[in-house]
Write an enzyme that holds these catalytic residues in place. Structure first.
Site, mmCIF file in Angstrom:
data_model
loop_
_atom_site.group_PDB
_atom_site.id
_atom_site.type_symbol
_atom_site.label_atom_id
_atom_site.label_comp_id
_atom_site.label_asym_id
_atom_site.label_seq_id
_atom_site.Cartn_x
_atom_site.Cartn_y
_atom_site.Cartn_z
ATOM 1 N N HIS A 1 3.550 6.280 -6.953
ATOM 2 C CA HIS A 1 2.675 7.303 -7.527
ATOM 3 C C HIS A 1 3.397 8.656 -7.486
ATOM 4 C CE1 HIS A 1 -1.636 9.271 -7.434
ATOM 5 N NE2 HIS A 1 -0.918 9.660 -8.470
ATOM 6 N N HIS B 1 1.736 4.456 -2.839
ATOM 7 C CA HIS B 1 1.798 5.914 -2.683
ATOM 8 C C HIS B 1 3.134 6.453 -3.202
ATOM 9 C CE1 HIS B 1 -1.845 6.639 -0.442
ATOM 10 N NE2 HIS B 1 -1.492 5.875 0.568
ATOM 11 N N HIS C 1 0.829 -1.207 0.000
ATOM 12 C CA HIS C 1 0.000 0.000 0.000
ATOM 13 C C HIS C 1 0.867 1.261 0.000
ATOM 14 C CE1 HIS C 1 -3.727 2.242 1.286
ATOM 15 N NE2 HIS C 1 -2.802 3.084 1.727
ATOM 16 N N GLU C 2 1.789 1.343 0.942
ATOM 17 C CA GLU C 2 2.597 2.558 1.067
ATOM 18 C C GLU C 2 3.565 2.725 -0.104
ATOM 19 O OE1 GLU C 2 1.690 4.737 3.022
ATOM 20 O OE2 GLU C 2 0.432 3.570 4.380
#
Length: 594
Positions: free
Chosen positions: A393, A390, A386-387
């Site tokens: 991205h 980020h 998940h991180e």
């Protein structure tokens, strides 16, 4: 628990890549503190010429970049050990400088909006580089009716530093001061409850441990209910004040407008989830049955329903699993992921005083960073995916956009991270070697839906209700907030759940409530991510290319338009409806395996 000085260097993030040393930070701080005064050189002059306007906008970008660097570095250093007074002081100074820059620059928007449209249009056609700011100026012009006079904007900017007390009090209480009790572990050992190990304790197959951890944690929050209610209420009053000052109808409208998101998106989310609560009620019933308990309690929500596969992972295993699961995103994406693993982008383990939870952050011009509190659960493996979603991205956005447009809006921030989770779970489900393993993974995916789509929407309802009550002048006491929060839990979990009294205090420990109207975006982002991951896994033509364009877009387009690049239209209920339908299908499959 280790002190920060005892943690191995290889398991810490290399913040020196951002700022070489604390002494360099001090030098940069002095330079920025002096430079920020140059805003006065442009005040009252923006309509003089296209060159003056361009010079001011360019200078504003430079100051924003410099203050961001000071702010982020000092905050991340402080997050390593929130009790470290040195970094608390550095962060406080960086925060004050940031507010000062906002104050000094507060004339810019009012002056631009006071210019005749014909003059501004003419300036924008100048051949001096000002066209770079076309999108930025369009965003300013869209807020014309919510922009005050120069004097009033300056006064509001001066107030920002003085109105952050509620958030700061909560942060210091929750991360530096609060101490939870010791409980007895599986082998009779003493276990200190912490933010970092709480979920691990709640996932324990021993129900006594789960109950003790649950009651132990919330016994502390119950002691401070009045204090935390006062802090939360003050934060709401602050939000309502700024919304009214800026001529918005509500604090919700104010915060959503900042991300260029229509309020309809918020209401559609709540409506769609409310309509599908029977699926969550059914899930609670399945959980009660599989755990073999007469009554399902709130402390039974996190423990895996398939105990045989309740395993732990080393950090090295987690990295390998994540990389394999994200293979559909292509070699370029995987090479960036590996660079993050190899180059100390990640602060891995919990230490004394370290900020709880996990996040990705960084500054333009340096690679992104990830804060983890890794304990080896399957949830921690997904948190890593998940991180890093980020972070990558941000990597794409920074690489493809200038500083002005590199920072993507919060509304799309959870899409890339959750897309990684969705790809990883689909990969693991395909690889599952037995019915039990598949059931264990389905349990995790169903929990992702419960914890993100359902739970964050419930948070969003609570936040919206609290802000409306605050705006109406109603008293937000500990009792009224707990009562409101309890009823939402009753509504969401239905008749199969025994809603324990302790859960009434859960709202007190949610940090994101101090960033108003943030949490709903976890749910919308999750819905969008489920749709995007489905398209990528199916190999739909243009799906991966569209997704890379989205990742590279920053804020060069509105969030709604950016997501359309991926074939997802969040101005409709379709993505949320499809995600909730998929939840129902997963629940069917899970029941079929048991």
């Amino acid at each position: 628990m280790k002190k920060r000085s005892e943690v191995e260097i290889k398991d810490t993030w290399k913040l020196e890549d951002m700022v070489a040393s604390d002494s360099q930070w001090e030098q940069l701080f002095e330079e920025a503190s002096s430079k920020v005064k140059q805003y006065a050189d442009y005040k009252g002059r923006l309509d003089e010429s296209a060159d003056t306007l361009y010079a001011c906008l360019k200078f504003d970008d430079e100051i924003s970049r410099e203050t961001e660097l000071l702010y982020v570095y000092s905050r991340m250093r402080s997050d390593q050990d929130t009790a470290d007074q040195k970094y608390q002081d550095m962060f406080s100074r960086a925060q004050s400088l940031s507010y000062k820059a906002s104050e000094y620059s507060s004339y810019i928007v009012p002056e631009i909006l006071s210019m005749p449209e014909e003059k501004l249009d003419a300036y924008m056609k100048a051949d001096n580089g000002i066209s770079h700011f076309k999108r930025a100026l369009e965003m300013v012009l869209n807020k014309r009716e919510h922009t005050l006079s120069g004097e009033m904007e300056e006064l509001l900017a001066q107030s920002y530093d003085a109105t952050q007390g509620a958030s700061q009090i909560f942060t210091m209480f929750n991360n530096a001061d609060v101490k939870f009790p010791v409980i007895t572990g599986e082998n009779g050992e003493a276990v200190q409850i912490t933010h970092g190990n709480y979920i691990s304790l709640m996932e324990n197959q021993d129900r006594r441990i789960r109950k003790d951890a649950f009651e132990g944690l919330y016994s502390v929050y119950a002691q401070y209910s009045n204090t935390l209610a006062a802090a939360f209420s003050t934060n709401i009053k602050q939000a309502v004040f700024y919304a009214r000052a800026k001529k918005y109808e509500s604090s919700r409208q104010y915060y959503l407008a900042g991300n260029e998101v229509p309020e309809l998106v918020y209401d559609n989310l709540v409506r769609a989830v409310r309509d599908n609560l029977p699926k969550l009620h059914r899930y609670a019933g399945v959980r009660r049955k599989l755990l073999g308990v007469d009554e399902l309690h709130m402390y039974d929500l996190y423990v895996p329903m398939v105990a045989e596969y309740d395993r732990r992972y080393t950090y090295e295993e987690a990295k390998a699993i994540v990389k394999e699961g994200l293979a559909p995103l292509g070699e370029e994406y995987l090479s960036i992921l590996q660079e993050g693993f190899d180059s100390r982008w990640i602060d891995v383990y919990e230490n004394e005083g370290k900020r709880s939870g996990a996040y990705s952050w960084g500054t333009y011009g340096s690679h992104p960073y990830v804060l983890l509190n890794f304990h080896g659960t399957l949830n921690d493996v997904f948190t890593l995916a998940h991180e890093m979603g980020h972070s990558i991205h941000s990597w794409y956005s920074d690489k493809n956009q200038p500083f002005t447009y590199a920072g993507y809006k919060i509304f799309v921030a959870e899409v890339a991270s959750t897309c990684n989770e969705a790809l990883l779970i689909r990969h693991l489900l395909k690889k599952a070697g037995s019915r039990e393993e598949k059931a264990y993974l389905l349990n995790h995916f169903l929990e992702s839906f419960r914890g993100t789509l359902f739970r964050q929407t419930m948070f969003a309802e609570f936040e919206d209700m609290a802000h409306k009550k605050g705006a109406a002048g109603e008293s937000l006491t500990a009792q009224s907030l707990c009562r409101m929060y309890r009823q939402l839990n009753v509504d969401y979990f239905g008749p199969e759940m025994n809603v324990d009294a302790q859960i009434d205090y859960e709202w007190e420990r949610i940090p994101h409530f101090y960033t108003p109207f943030y949490v709903y975006q976890y749910a919308t982002g999750f819905s969008a991510a489920v749709a995007i991951s489905s398209r990528i896994m199916k190999g739909e033509e243009g799906a991966l290319e569209g997704y890379k364009k989205f990742l590279s877009g920053g804020c060069s387009m509105t969030p709604i338009e950016l997501l359309k690049l991926c074939g997802v239209d969040m101005s409709t209920t379709r993505p949320v409806d499809e995600a909730l339908a998929f939840f129902g299908e997963l629940l069917d499959e899970f029941e079929g395996l048991r």
